[in-house]
Scaffold this motif. Structure first.
Motif, short mmCIF file in Angstrom:
data_model
loop_
_atom_site.label_atom_id
_atom_site.label_comp_id
_atom_site.label_asym_id
_atom_site.label_seq_id
_atom_site.Cartn_x
_atom_site.Cartn_y
_atom_site.Cartn_z
N PRO A 74 -31.95 -26.73 34.30
CA PRO A 74 -33.28 -27.28 34.29
C PRO A 74 -33.92 -27.19 33.11
O PRO A 74 -34.07 -25.93 32.62
CB PRO A 74 -34.01 -27.25 35.59
N ILE A 75 -34.60 -28.40 32.46
CA ILE A 75 -35.38 -27.97 31.27
C ILE A 75 -36.61 -28.71 31.48
O ILE A 75 -36.59 -30.03 31.93
CB ILE A 75 -34.52 -28.60 29.87
N ILE A 76 -37.96 -28.23 31.23
CA ILE A 76 -39.17 -28.98 31.29
C ILE A 76 -39.65 -29.01 29.64
O ILE A 76 -39.61 -27.89 28.97
CB ILE A 76 -40.24 -27.94 32.08
N LEU A 77 -40.13 -29.99 29.16
CA LEU A 77 -40.53 -30.28 27.91
C LEU A 77 -42.17 -30.37 27.88
O LEU A 77 -42.80 -30.80 28.79
CB LEU A 77 -40.19 -31.76 27.23
N LEU A 78 -42.89 -29.64 27.03
CA LEU A 78 -44.30 -29.64 26.85
C LEU A 78 -44.52 -30.67 25.58
O LEU A 78 -44.04 -30.66 24.63
CB LEU A 78 -44.92 -28.32 26.50
N THR A 79 -45.50 -31.46 25.91
CA THR A 79 -45.76 -32.49 24.96
C THR A 79 -47.11 -33.00 25.17
O THR A 79 -47.87 -32.81 25.88
CB THR A 79 -44.65 -33.84 25.28
N ALA A 80 -47.59 -33.57 23.73
CA ALA A 80 -48.88 -34.27 23.63
C ALA A 80 -49.15 -35.56 24.52
O ALA A 80 -47.89 -36.11 24.67
CB ALA A 80 -49.42 -34.23 22.31
N LYS A 81 -50.24 -35.84 24.71
CA LYS A 81 -50.11 -37.17 25.54
C LYS A 81 -49.99 -38.47 24.74
O LYS A 81 -49.42 -39.27 25.27
CB LYS A 81 -51.74 -37.40 26.01
N ASP A 82 -49.96 -38.36 23.45
CA ASP A 82 -49.81 -39.36 22.69
C ASP A 82 -48.37 -39.32 22.25
O ASP A 82 -48.04 -40.24 21.25
CB ASP A 82 -50.78 -39.79 21.34
N GLN A 83 -47.57 -38.73 22.88
CA GLN A 83 -46.11 -38.48 22.31
C GLN A 83 -45.12 -39.22 23.35
O GLN A 83 -44.15 -38.84 23.96
CB GLN A 83 -45.52 -37.20 22.18
N GLU A 84 -45.42 -40.69 23.75
CA GLU A 84 -44.57 -41.41 24.63
C GLU A 84 -43.08 -41.56 24.33
O GLU A 84 -42.46 -41.37 25.09
CB GLU A 84 -45.28 -42.72 24.76
N LEU A 85 -42.99 -41.88 23.00
CA LEU A 85 -41.55 -41.93 22.71
C LEU A 85 -40.89 -40.76 22.74
O LEU A 85 -39.51 -40.82 23.08
CB LEU A 85 -41.59 -42.48 21.03
N ASP A 86 -41.46 -39.66 22.26
CA ASP A 86 -40.73 -38.19 22.64
C ASP A 86 -40.34 -38.10 24.14
O ASP A 86 -39.25 -37.55 24.36
CB ASP A 86 -41.74 -37.29 22.02
N ILE A 87 -41.24 -38.33 24.84
CA ILE A 87 -41.08 -38.36 26.36
C ILE A 87 -39.96 -38.93 26.76
O ILE A 87 -39.12 -38.66 27.36
CB ILE A 87 -42.16 -38.52 27.25
#
Length: 232
Positions: A74-87
């Protein structure tokens, strides 16, 4: 103790995540450099990884892509709120979860626990599937040493089960009476052992409801041994 790797170039965030996970009983290894993290992970795969997306040198998405070439933990990504494309990209590349910054550490711990529980369930299912072999309408469960024909359990003796298991594991290969006897009993072959194997094969065919003249499962190669042929 389950091992978790945390990768984030922001030391305060990485250390905070590590602190909460350690307090929850996990073995946590922290990296502030994604290149160093990659070198470690490829040689020492963890039970779960937490990756920040925005990192210099090698970003979290590239690291995720490299990991997924060989590993499936399993892998969890940490991302900023405005990075929808990255999500979306991360989920497409194979991440299991994402958490947007700023986040609540306890929520991250809860999601981590849920993913690890789910991963264990999948592992058990995969192990179970690997232990089962299906040949036509015959099913053998190697872990539980059970055989089923048309969903009905066969009442086999230990030797009968072992003979059937050997032939199925060597599907498509001829096995001599000598080899069958030794592998099934662990004893040295002797003159009357051939008749013993023939009797066991006959009993197996009866329990399978198989034909003696034109058997569907175990075929006799006269003077050479027995074979279960590969399915076309």
């Amino acid at each position: 103790m389950e091992k978790i790797v945390v990768v984030d170039d922001e030391r305060e965030i990485a250390d905070l995540v590590a602190l909460y996970l350690k307090n929850s009983g996990y073995n946590v290894i922290t990296f502030y450099n994604s290149i160093e993290a990659r070198d470690y992970i490829m040689k020492n795969p963890p039970d779960l990884a937490i990756l920040d997306i925005m990192m210099p040198e090698l970003d979290g998405l590239e690291l995720l892509k490299e990991i997924r070439e060989t590993h499936y933990y399993p892998i969890i990504l940490l991302t900023a709120k405005d990075q929808e494309l990255d999500i979306i990209t991360g989920l497409t590349l194979g991440s299991d979860e994402y958490i947007t910054k700023p986040f609540k550490p306890l929520e991250l711990v809860a999601r981590t626990k849920a993913l690890l529980r789910r991963s264990k369930v999948y592992e058990k299912i995969n192990d179970r599937q690997k232990s089962i072999f299906i040949y036509k309408d015959l099913v053998i469960d190697y872990n539980n040493r059970e055989c089923f024909i048309n969903e009905e359990k066969l009442q086999l003796t230990n030797t009968e089960y072992k003979i059937l298991e050997i032939l199925l594991k060597n599907c498509g290969q001829k096995i001599s009476s000598e080899d069958l006897f030794f592998q099934a009993t662990g004893e040295s072959y002797y003159d009357k052992a051939c008749n013993s194997i023939a009797t066991h094969i006959r009993n197996i065919r009866i329990k399978l409801g198989d034909s003696f003249d034109n058997p569907k499962y175990i075929k006799t190669i006269w003077g050479e041994g027995y074979i279960i042929e590969r399915e076309n």
